[in-house]
Design a protein around this motif. Structure first.
Motif, mmCIF file in Angstrom:
data_model
loop_
_atom_site.group_PDB
_atom_site.id
_atom_site.type_symbol
_atom_site.label_atom_id
_atom_site.label_comp_id
_atom_site.label_asym_id
_atom_site.label_seq_id
_atom_site.Cartn_x
_atom_site.Cartn_y
_atom_site.Cartn_z
ATOM 1 N N ILE A 1 114.282 38.915 14.865
ATOM 2 C CA ILE A 1 115.143 38.045 15.687
ATOM 3 C C ILE A 1 116.349 37.562 14.886
ATOM 4 O O ILE A 1 117.413 37.324 15.452
ATOM 5 N N ASP A 2 116.200 37.473 13.572
ATOM 6 C CA ASP A 2 117.338 37.070 12.733
ATOM 7 C C ASP A 2 118.488 38.074 12.882
ATOM 8 O O ASP A 2 119.655 37.701 12.865
ATOM 9 N N GLY B 1 122.332 34.955 13.632
ATOM 10 C CA GLY B 1 121.041 34.896 12.948
ATOM 11 C C GLY B 1 119.978 34.128 13.714
ATOM 12 O O GLY B 1 120.112 33.831 14.906
ATOM 13 N N ILE B 2 118.898 33.763 13.015
ATOM 14 C CA ILE B 2 117.684 33.236 13.643
ATOM 15 C C ILE B 2 117.922 31.903 14.373
ATOM 16 O O ILE B 2 117.347 31.662 15.443
ATOM 17 N N VAL B 3 118.761 31.033 13.822
ATOM 18 C CA VAL B 3 119.031 29.745 14.460
ATOM 19 C C VAL B 3 119.777 29.965 15.781
ATOM 20 O O VAL B 3 119.458 29.351 16.813
ATOM 21 N N TYR C 1 119.621 32.740 17.525
ATOM 22 C CA TYR C 1 118.654 33.373 18.429
ATOM 23 C C TYR C 1 117.779 32.317 19.108
ATOM 24 O O TYR C 1 117.548 32.355 20.317
#
Lengths: 318, 318
Positions: B241-242, B248-250, B252
């Protein structure tokens, strides 16, 4: 195959040509079909052919494409939606995933499409009934949700809206099968479809374990990347458990169903906590700085290209 | 590395030599260590060397083992627990997964082991505190849970009981790392550890979707085998997911966290329904008759061998 979707060779329109749409363009061109690609943004249009050349080249290098030149010659980048839909029998829509954006583009496609064309949406979780109800040809619209990137991950979820014609669904299935994708047929709509519901279930548990401090993000990732994910690269979860008990899946359920039920009962659904997301972001950015994300995505696609070649060579491909 | 577990080369005892124990034997022998293998059942003991010869041969064929003869020469099948533990510095216990069975064998190991040996249990979900409390050397016991088969899937979950010595945990970590496995460190006990909790979460959702008739078992399997499982063969769910959102992940989590939370809220934990299990059994046995299970397991292990070779050659191995 029956009906217009099957009796003539398809002409494909790609509407929205970011990474998903571009991947779709390659899927259809690789299979020998004429592809008309449209994106409203000029810079996005300008990137399509260079990207396709590079990706097709990487696939050819490992035997996944025979004739790169011929594949590229089938890709026609056009400046208008009209030009993309001209003569198109199948339309793959891959615009930004917002109900309003999907609704607008579907209305525009609806006004220009041939009455018997089929329109598949790349929507990853929003069912078609939320954005195709007002279309004159709404019976020709359905979800055709790929994994990113579609030219390297063949699965595609086909999800009919309540008003999707059975013949349109079957036409989409036959086309996807013919171009080498793996169509998965949903009987009816559900948010997230199958793929993202499975991903979501695993992610929710992963976030909970991380939040509660059982392990680092990197170690949770390793349990998949160097463990559980290996079998799932060529077998589904049901076949995996079917082979994991002497008497097959029924035997497995008898042995371990109780344990899994108890685990599920120990969890209450909750939102991924803000503070935990922030901490995860820090752990990821310390492992891979933001400036490295693009290169890492290229690494991922290279790995997926190699994996596709390995599966093909080993008889593990669909 | 510190302490006796690290300063001298290890001698390994394998206690319980079914498929998991035999795979462990190959892991340690491949890494150059002397391995003393014991199983109480004579027929099981008789199968160990022929199985190891065949498996090591298949690995050598794709470059995963250099010298099959040398590897086999390090495997010593013995007739008693005493002989297995003689001089052993690390014991891998892989007996049947029942608390009573684990308790009995741990007591027996406890009575015979060197005080500074380390004992790892292959338990796939039962924490060590449930079967090692009464051991004199209980500080030397922990969980070392592999994926089946351990010689082809390198991950191993290390889970300390509340009384496990930090030095024993670190010794097990260093040993696993040294023999080419990927140790995942849990900070404390939880039923199912990480791997089977992640598998269970995905399975629970898969059973629910099948039970509710959204798709066939084969199509649900295909969403993993030809879609979601491809990236997970070399990346974990968090890295996936990153890379799947521009920021990136945040980013997402901000985009899709709400959708996943809503999906989780739409489910109440429940046991896998009997009637659904029966129907799944029929669908599987129609795809693969019971008589074909053994051959299909060999196919799986061959695929995993090829996948391990592909990952090694592509720089995707740990």
């Amino acid at each position: 195959m029956t009906g217009p979707a099957a009796s003539a060779p398809h002409v494909i329109a790609i509407v929205g040509a970011g990474l998903v749409g571009s991947g779709w363009a390659l899927v259809f061109a690789r299979a020998g079909l004429r592809v008309q690609v449209y994106d409203p943004v000029a810079e996005v249009r300008a990137r399509i052919l260079p990207w396709a050349r590079e990706s097709a080249g990487a696939m050819a290098a490992v035997g996944l494409i025979d004739d790169v030149k011929a594949v590229l010659a089938r890709l026609h980048v056009v400046d208008t939606l009209e030009a993309a839909l001209d003569g198109a029998t199948y339309v793959q829509e891959s615009v930004f995933e917002r109900v309003e954006v999907k609704t607008d583009i579907c209305r525009a496609i609806d006004a220009l499409m041939a009455p018997h064309a089929i329109v598949g949406s790349s929507s990853s979780g929003i069912p078609a009934s939320r954005f195709t109800e007002g279309c004159t040809h709404r019976g020709r619209f359905l979800i055709a949700h790929p994994v990113n990137p579609p030219h390297l991950a063949p699965v595609v979820e086909l999800v009919p809206a309540p008003w999707t014609d059975a013949e349109a669904l079957e036409g989409a299935r036959a086309l996807m099968h013919a171009v080498g994708q793996v169509p998965v047929m949903l009987t009816r709509e559900i948010d997230g479809f199958i793929l993202n519901r499975l991903q979501g279930a695993l992610l929710n548990e992963a976030w909970a374990l991380y939040d509660e401090g059982y392990a680092s993000l990197a170690d949770i990732d390793a349990t998949i990347a160097h463990g559980l994910g290996l079998r799932w690269a060529f077998m589904g979860p049901f076949e995996t458990i079917d082979l994991n008990a002497p008497g097959g899946i029924v035997d497995y359920a008898a042995r371990l169903g109780g344990m899994y039920h108890a685990m599920a009962q120990s969890r209450t659904p909750r939102a991924w906590p803000e503070e935990t997301i922030r901490r995860a972001g820090e752990e990821r950015r310390s492992a891979l700085p933001e400036a490295g994300l693009t290169a890492r995505r290229a690494w991922r696609d290279q790995a997926l290209t190699g994996l596709a070649a390995f599966k093909k060579a080993s008889g593990l491909a669909p």
